[in-house]
Design a protein around this motif. Structure first.
Motif, PDB file in Angstrom:
ATOM      1  N   ASN A 136       2.308   1.528  11.941  1.00 12.54           N
ATOM      2  CA  ASN A 136       2.057   0.347  11.401  1.00 12.54           C
ATOM      3  C   ASN A 136       2.169  -0.733  12.376  1.00 12.54           C
ATOM      4  O   ASN A 136       2.930  -0.919  13.210  1.00 12.54           O
ATOM      5  N   GLY A 146       2.632  -3.892  12.100  1.00 14.99           N
ATOM      6  CA  GLY A 146       3.721  -4.874  12.022  1.00 14.99           C
ATOM      7  C   GLY A 146       5.024  -4.382  12.768  1.00 14.99           C
ATOM      8  O   GLY A 146       5.783  -5.145  13.051  1.00 14.99           O
ATOM      9  N   ASN A 195      -5.830  -3.908   6.976  1.00 12.59           N
ATOM     10  CA  ASN A 195      -5.458  -5.352   6.565  1.00 12.59           C
ATOM     11  C   ASN A 195      -6.290  -6.350   6.701  1.00 12.59           C
ATOM     12  O   ASN A 195      -6.466  -7.172   7.676  1.00 12.59           O
ATOM     13  N   ASN A 226      -0.890  -6.523   9.321  1.00 13.59           N
ATOM     14  CA  ASN A 226      -0.263  -5.463   8.524  1.00 13.59           C
ATOM     15  C   ASN A 226      -1.086  -4.202   8.514  1.00 13.59           C
ATOM     16  O   ASN A 226      -0.583  -3.401   7.363  1.00 13.59           O
ATOM     17  N   SER A 245      -2.310  -0.205   8.890  1.00 15.42           N
ATOM     18  CA  SER A 245      -1.345   0.804   9.077  1.00 15.42           C
ATOM     19  C   SER A 245      -2.153   2.247   9.311  1.00 15.42           C
ATOM     20  O   SER A 245      -3.261   2.189   8.540  1.00 15.42           O
TER      21      SER A 245
END
Length: 807
Positions: free
Chosen positions: A9, A11, A48, A759, A761
């Protein structure tokens, strides 16, 4: 065989490319062993990408495009208000309006019939309403002056990113109108002008509209030593310029009328800045002249056709550019033009039947230069001018369009351009003082019609001036008469605007295949003039912002699609750029049918007694709403019963600017020009996902090596902000290795970097094979197997023996 899943991910990553969020690296506390034969693939990808929907557009890089245009006026009459109106009940030909435009050498617009001169248009019929390009003036330092095209430019800057169609439309519109100036941190034009001491007090953005100079009129005096005493009506500036300006000074005058001009530049400028298009930073109020399109093209072609070293000589020697020769002299080089004067009052005498005298509200302007020297070149000197109560020319007049609009037309699923012209708005009162509460302030157009004289050849004379007189019957049968009627019976739809002749200056320069003749006139060139042929121009057009948004080259940039201008009896000339128009069609026929009849007057048409008929009044008149035409009378307006040989004609001229033209008002909207094609929502249809976990054995772009773990179609939507994908692309590890980190990269097909949200992933699937047995391990396994078999055999024998004992 064992399988392991790793959620990578963005993030939660250790290292992230925060600029674009397309690349991130995840660190592991313990190394991950990847033996030979390990299969690496992506189980799922979640990218994203905010706003990827059918109503959004992605720009992969910062975009900058410059549109270049010419400001234009219209071949019409421009009016202001009289300062001291007379009593309409006792004044024939009552008029609230004062004309501040002036046509010069109109007869140059006529292709004369063989064998002599013909007929010209009367002041009472109106004009052609054709677009006339505006020119600025150049100081040639020889008192001649030269005309140069009045061009403007607006730079459109759009940062890369994803935009909804409405937000992109609003951004372009705001930059066109100067509401956002991208080079000024998106401040609006008022903030910019105030901060830089350029504020004029006029809400002009100086982008697609700008304040222009209206020259001061001239008041002749009695030429005595007692001071300036007005003798006559004020002269429109251009009348005075044509009558009095000269070289060397006549009557020992110290200054010329041309000294009043505000020039765009001087011939001494070696950088030729005066040939560059104006932008929002230049708020000078410059002198202007409107000319015919053919004349404009002559001047433009002269400027773009010569080399650097010949530019100055071409300008100073050109008869087409010489202001004095074109507009002050009456020689062979006299050309048609339309200029503007600050007429603060009437210049037309009105006959008052009560006093049998001419009443004239004194005009404001210059007084005679013989008496007052150079002072008269200043505006509104109290001791030299009348005490004017109204002054609409404090700064000048505004030309261009105030609200150019770029929108997304949802009903037609395309972007649209609108309001490159300044639409007409109906006044509260006509020249006779009639109120128009039903349409005041609304946009629309007039259908202008001139009396046709069906019942009398003599009636035609009110519309045309003969010079010298020809046989009237021959004139009516001549093609010239047909051309004049064709020109004067027209639509009045606009007052000014811009004509765009290059929608993509930046793109044209970047892809040009044709080299210019000089270094200073790129901003005078059309888009197609940067290329050797049309095919190259059309290919380059696809790279422009407008091409990306669905507009075809043939819609906006093809000169053949810009239409033609027909000026009286001359051949139609090509328009010099693209502009917009007000909507007009046949659906109005029944709406305006039988308009303007005698039932619209406030008293009977044949009122007995008296000499002055009332001016027309808009009451609830009778109208049939059929397919009959409007009321176009045989003769012109006349409310003077004492006029010999003329019938009284009042009602049909309500709302008209002219005494010999009926003007039928139609409320209408502007016409949008919608892109022929759908916009390109994204240049790329998919993303590539790459990683350092496998070798770069794949090929992308132009034979570039890359490891491709996934191909993600941008159309694979799970919701507004994420693109989800599950593909099976398996890479097999050929050499064992231990990894401590994994880097994921998301790329465009051409390996450029997309802009993502933070974000994203990727779920990695790692499948390891079972270990291959060694010889020792094999022997142990064999022994264990033998022992297991032996145990099973012994167990079976014991079970069988127990069974026998029971028997």
């Amino acid at each position: 065989m064992t399988t392991q899943y790793i959620d990578l991910n963005c993030g939660n990553a250790t290292t992230i490319n925060h600029t674009n969020n397309n690349s991130w690296t995840s660190q592991f506390n313990e190394g991950i062993e990847l033996p030979t034969g390990t299969a690496v693939s992506i189980q799922s990808s979640f990218i994203n990408k905010k706003g990827i929907t059918g109503q959004s557009i992605e720009l992969e890089a910062d975009l900058e495009e410059t549109i270049v245009f010419n400001y234009y006026a219209v071949d019409t009459d421009y009016f202001t208000l009289i300062q001291e109106p007379q009593d309409p009940s006792s004044t024939t030909n009552f008029d609230l309006y004062v004309k501040y435009s002036h046509h010069i050498s109109e007869r140059e617009l006529y292709q004369e019939p063989t064998g002599g001169l013909g007929y010209a248009v009367s002041e009472n019929t109106g004009r052609s309403e054709a677009n006339l390009p505006l020119m600025n003036f150049l100081d040639t330092q020889d008192s001649n002056g030269a005309m140069i095209p009045m061009t403007g430019k607006v730079v459109i800057k759009i940062p890369k990113g994803t935009y909804s169609v409405s937000s992109l439309s609003d951004l372009i519109t705001d930059q066109l109108q100067g509401i956002q100036l991208p080079s000024e941190n998106n401040r609006n034009f008022v903030d910019y002008q105030k901060a830089n001491s350029k504020w004029t007090g006029v809400l002009s953005s100086f982008t697609t509209n700008r304040v222009c100079q209206a020259e001061e009129p001239y008041i002749p005096t009695n030429n005595t030593n007692t001071g300036p005493v007005p003798q006559d009506n004020a002269l429109n500036f251009w009348e005075a310029y044509r009558t009095y300006d000269n070289r060397p000074p006549r009557y020992a005058l110290t200054r010329h009328f041309s000294d009043q001009f505000t020039y765009k530049g001087t011939i001494a400028d070696t950088e030729f800045n005066y040939l560059k298009a104006l932008d929002y930073t230049d708020t000078r109020i410059l002198s202007i002249m409107a000319i015919e399109p053919f004349h404009y093209e002559q001047i433009r072609n002269e400027l773009i056709s010569v080399v650097d070293a010949s530019l100055v000589g071409q300008i100073t020697s050109s008869s087409n550019m010489n202001i004095f020769d074109c507009y002050a002299s009456t020689g062979a080089n006299a050309r048609f033009g339309m200029g503007f004067s600050a007429m603060r009052n009437t210049v037309a005498k009105q006959y008052n039947t009560a006093s049998s005298d001419y009443a004239l509200a004194p005009p404001a302007g210059w007084t005679d230069r013989d008496e007052v020297g150079t002072v008269n070149f200043q505006k509104l000197q109290p001791d030299l001018n009348s005490a004017t109560q109204m002054n609409y020319f404090d700064k000048g007049i505004i030309m261009g369009t105030d609200s150019p609009t770029f929108i997304y037309n949802a009903s037609k699923s395309g972007f649209a351009i609108d309001r490159l012209h300044q639409p007409l708005k109906f006044p509260t009162n006509d020249k006779y003082g009639n109120e128009f509460t039903d349409r005041a302030g609304q946009e629309g157009f007039y259908l202008k019609r001139i009396p046709n004289g069906n019942f009398s050849l003599e009636a035609i004379k009110i519309c045309f001036e003969d010079y010298p007189p020809l046989n009237l019957q021959s004139f009516v049968e001549n093609q010239q008469f047909t051309d004049l009627q064709n020109t004067l019976n027209t639509l009045m739809t606009r007052s000014s605007g811009i004509q765009v002749f290059n929608w993509g200056l930046n793109t044209a320069k970047r892809f040009r295949t044709k080299q210019p003749n000089n270094s200073f006139t790129d901003e005078l060139l059309r888009f197609d003039e940067f290329f050797v042929n049309r095919q190259e121009a059309e290919e380059a057009w696809k790279q422009t912002l407008w091409g990306r948004l669905g507009f075809q080259y043939s819609q906006l940039q093809d000169p053949n699609a810009w239409g033609k201008t027909k000026l009286y009896t001359k051949e139609a000339a090509n328009n010099i750029g693209f502009t917009t128009e007000t909507d007009a069609d046949s659906s109005v026929i029944t709406t305006i049918s039988t308009l303007f009849n005698s039932f619209d007057a406030n008293v009977p048409e044949h009122q007995p007694g008296g000499q002055v008929f009332p001016t027309p009044k808009l009451d609830a008149g009778i109208q049939l709403y059929t397919q009959l035409d409007v009321n176009v009378p045989v003769g012109g307006f006349n409310n003077n019963r004492a006029a010999p040989g003329l019938n009284t004609v009042v009602a049909p001229y309500q709302g008209s600017y002219y005494n010999s033209a009926v003007m039928i008002p139609v409320i209408s909207k502007t016409r949008q020009v919608v892109a022929n094609e759908l916009p390109t929502l994204s240049k790329f249809g998919y993303f590539l996902v790459s990683s350092d976990i496998v070798s770069q054995t794949d090929i992308a772009n132009k034979n570039d090596p890359l490891s491709i773990l996934d191909v993600i179609p941008i159309t694979s939507l799970s919701n507004q902000d994420f693109i989800a994908d599950r593909n099976e692309m398996i890479h097999t590890i050929s050499n064992p290795k231990v990894i401590n980190s994994i880097t994921i990269r998301v790329l465009n097909p051409d390996l450029t970097i997309p802009t993502l949200q933070p974000n994203s992933s990727v779920v990695l699937k790692i499948t390891k094979p079972l270990p291959t047995p060694t010889e020792i391990q094999a022997e142990v396994i064999d022994n264990q197997t033998t022992q297991l078999i032996q145990k099973e055999v012994m167990a079976e024998e014991q079970a069988e023996l127990k069974q026998q004992n029971k028997k």
